[in-house]
Design a protein around this motif. Structure first.
Motif, PDB file in Angstrom:
ATOM      1  N   GLU A   1      -0.873 -14.889 -16.274  1.00  0.00           N
ATOM      2  CA  GLU A   1      -0.718 -13.453 -15.978  1.00  0.00           C
ATOM      3  C   GLU A   1      -1.143 -13.135 -14.543  1.00  0.00           C
ATOM      4  OE1 GLU A   1       0.048  -9.312 -16.825  1.00  0.00           O
ATOM      5  OE2 GLU A   1       0.805 -11.235 -17.516  1.00  0.00           O
ATOM      6  N   ILE A   2      -2.217 -13.740 -14.080  1.00  0.00           N
ATOM      7  CA  ILE A   2      -2.666 -13.536 -12.696  1.00  0.00           C
ATOM      8  C   ILE A   2      -1.572 -13.979 -11.734  1.00  0.00           C
ATOM      9  CG2 ILE A   2      -4.303 -14.313 -10.930  1.00  0.00           C
ATOM     10  CD1 ILE A   2      -6.396 -14.527 -13.241  1.00  0.00           C
ATOM     11  N   LYS A   3      -1.012 -15.155 -11.995  1.00  0.00           N
ATOM     12  CA  LYS A   3       0.045 -15.672 -11.113  1.00  0.00           C
ATOM     13  C   LYS A   3       1.283 -14.788 -11.144  1.00  0.00           C
ATOM     14  CE  LYS A   3      -1.153 -20.584 -11.217  1.00  0.00           C
ATOM     15  NZ  LYS A   3      -0.673 -21.921 -11.648  1.00  0.00           N
ATOM     16  N   ARG A   4       1.638 -14.285 -12.333  1.00  0.00           N
ATOM     17  CA  ARG A   4       2.806 -13.406 -12.436  1.00  0.00           C
ATOM     18  C   ARG A   4       2.606 -12.142 -11.604  1.00  0.00           C
ATOM     19  NH1 ARG A   4       4.413  -8.990 -14.737  1.00  0.00           N
ATOM     20  NH2 ARG A   4       2.492  -8.615 -15.879  1.00  0.00           N
ATOM     21  N   LEU A   5       1.435 -11.536 -11.733  1.00  0.00           N
ATOM     22  CA  LEU A   5       1.149 -10.320 -10.968  1.00  0.00           C
ATOM     23  C   LEU A   5       1.087 -10.604  -9.466  1.00  0.00           C
ATOM     24  CD1 LEU A   5      -1.454  -8.708 -13.378  1.00  0.00           C
ATOM     25  CD2 LEU A   5       0.838  -7.840 -12.859  1.00  0.00           C
TER      26      LEU A   5
ATOM     27  N   ALA B   1       6.278 -10.337  -3.757  1.00  0.00           N
ATOM     28  CA  ALA B   1       7.692  -9.953  -3.662  1.00  0.00           C
ATOM     29  C   ALA B   1       7.860  -8.538  -3.111  1.00  0.00           C
ATOM     30  CB  ALA B   1       8.361 -10.065  -5.028  1.00  0.00           C
ATOM     31  N   THR B   2       6.933  -7.645  -3.453  1.00  0.00           N
ATOM     32  CA  THR B   2       7.068  -6.262  -3.012  1.00  0.00           C
ATOM     33  C   THR B   2       6.410  -5.971  -1.670  1.00  0.00           C
ATOM     34  OG1 THR B   2       5.128  -5.592  -4.291  1.00  0.00           O
ATOM     35  CG2 THR B   2       7.265  -5.362  -5.358  1.00  0.00           C
ATOM     36  N   ALA B   3       5.273  -6.621  -1.382  1.00  0.00           N
ATOM     37  CA  ALA B   3       4.532  -6.255  -0.172  1.00  0.00           C
ATOM     38  C   ALA B   3       4.271  -7.418   0.773  1.00  0.00           C
ATOM     39  CB  ALA B   3       3.203  -5.608  -0.570  1.00  0.00           C
ATOM     40  N   GLY B   4       4.588  -8.638   0.359  1.00  0.00           N
ATOM     41  CA  GLY B   4       4.341  -9.785   1.222  1.00  0.00           C
ATOM     42  C   GLY B   4       3.006 -10.444   0.935  1.00  0.00           C
TER      43      GLY B   4
END
Length: 103
Positions: A56-60, A66-69
């Motif tokens: 879950e940590i890796k997914r987040l 992906a969204t902010a770099g």
């Protein structure tokens, strides 16, 4: 799985309460075997929970990247998203760099 854990914990408490010397040697031996089984089962449960938490940590983290770099990756934000205190996340990844390396 929560029900199974509670049942195991209840069984362990019951066994511990009987290991006060009032049991025969055979029953004490059986009780110790039950405790060993419980401890092994709980180790498996804890390991599965750890694996799920790391996933879950890796997914987040991937979502944040992906969204902010990568430069905006924040362990504090990940912990908030998971409903954890930020210090809890450091048990899994001691630093932001370690998390990036794991990805």
């Amino acid at each position: 799985a929560v029900c199974d854990i509670r049942e195991l914990q209840s069984c362990r408490r019951a066994v511990l309460s009987k290991l006060d010397g009032s049991l025969s040697r055979e029953r004490q031996s059986l009780s110790r075997a039950v405790l060993s089984f419980y401890d092994a089962a709980m180790a498996g449960v804890r390991e599965r929970a750890r694996i799920e938490t790391v996933a879950e940590i890796k997914r987040l983290a991937r979502e944040q990247i992906a969204t902010a770099g990568a430069s905006a990756l924040s362990l504090r934000q990940i912990s908030r998203d998971m409903g954890l205190v930020s210090s809890a996340l450091y048990r899994y990844f001691p630093s932001r760099d370690e998390l990036l390396t794991a990805l």
